[in-house]
Structure formats: structure tokens, C-alpha cells
Design an enzyme around this catalytic site. Sequence first.
Site, PDB file in Angstrom:
ATOM      1  N   ASP A   1       9.330 -95.551  28.753  1.00  0.00           N
ATOM      2  CA  ASP A   1       8.970 -94.327  29.552  1.00  0.00           C
ATOM      3  C   ASP A   1       7.464 -94.129  29.875  1.00  0.00           C
ATOM      4  O   ASP A   1       6.487 -94.546  29.009  1.00  0.00           O
ATOM      5  CB  ASP A   1       9.196 -93.253  28.774  1.00  0.00           C
ATOM      6  N   TYR A   2       7.003 -93.491  30.679  1.00  0.00           N
ATOM      7  CA  TYR A   2       5.712 -93.157  31.282  1.00  0.00           C
ATOM      8  C   TYR A   2       5.040 -92.621  30.069  1.00  0.00           C
ATOM      9  O   TYR A   2       3.551 -93.157  29.712  1.00  0.00           O
ATOM     10  CB  TYR A   2       5.380 -92.438  32.193  1.00  0.00           C
TER      11      TYR A   2
END
Length: 192
Positions: free
Chosen positions: A32-33
Site C-alpha cells: 500500500d502507498y
Amino acid sequence: MNVLCQFSGSDDKRTLADFIDAPGYYPAGRLDYDSEGLLLLTNQGWLQARIAEPRFKLPKTYLVQVEGDITDDALMQLTNGVELKDGLTRPAVARRIETPDLWPREPPVRFRKMIPTSWLSLCITEGRNRQVRRMTAAVGFPTLRLVRWQIGELDLAGLAPGAWRTRPVPDELLPPAATSPRHRRGTPRHGS
């Protein structure tokens, strides 16, 4: 953290191309970012599928900082599987750990004077969207920091943030019928 797990296609966010010059390599799985940690890159399609596909049940270990002092009951729930909106998760290996010796996080995790935090190691064998964050929230301990430490037998030990190294394909990732030397040519690069 704060990097898209792809080599192209963003005007406003950093991508892997900002850190790694590896033409022909692609991420095997994603982060995930807002997560940190191990990402494997490969130039072999079969290896990418083997790492990313949930059906192979490749264990992925995360170091997770949660809000609150995680309870034995919450750890047991994580171990047995947690009911999420998309169904029950597979059983995991969850254990409380001491604060790991990690690099500083930018930006730092929010600090609340009256609310403690704790760390756990969580090993899962599936990769649903934001699964670890959803699992810890479901048992009452929202994730504050998430670091993927290990995929199969490959881990981040000795790697600085943004660094990478080339490794031979571990036997556990070879297809069952892989006796041919051609399967050993692809070397995954991994880093943080």
C-alpha cells in the site's frame, strides 16, 4: 512508504522508477502507498505469479505497530482468522513483539500521550486489499505503522530503506516440476 508499487504512470506520486533503474523488472505483489518494507521485483512472469498468487499461500510477515496495548484475546482472534466484509481470513501467526529496531518513519506515527502503542508480528498467507490493517482494526487495534519484513524466506535483514539486492530464486518459489536450470536464471531483486 509514499511510493506507488509500479514503475510508471503518476504525475503527482513517486513510483519505483524514482528509486530503481531495473528495465524489464516488475513488482511481484504490492505494498500500500502508506506501508513500508520488502518488495520483490522479478523479470520472470512465472515467478511473479508464484509470489503474488494467494493460491500458493506464500507466507508474508509484517511488523505492525497498533494503537493500544494489544491483548491476548486480540492475538488469538488474529491467529484463528478474522471476519472481514469479504469473508473470514485464513489463520495467521500473530505474536506480541518488542519495539523493533527500524529506520525512522517519515512522517512519524502520530503520538498520543494518553494512548499507548504496541507491536506485533503477523504472518499471513493471503493478500487481500489492505488485509493487515483491516484485521487489526477488526480486533480493536488500528494499525499505525505497517512494515512488510519477510516474504517466504526472503527478508529485509541488513537492507537500508531504498536499497536493493539481487538473490537467486529460493527453492520454495520454484514450481514443483522445476528441475530445469532455466527456472534458476530469474533472480528476484528485493528491497525496501
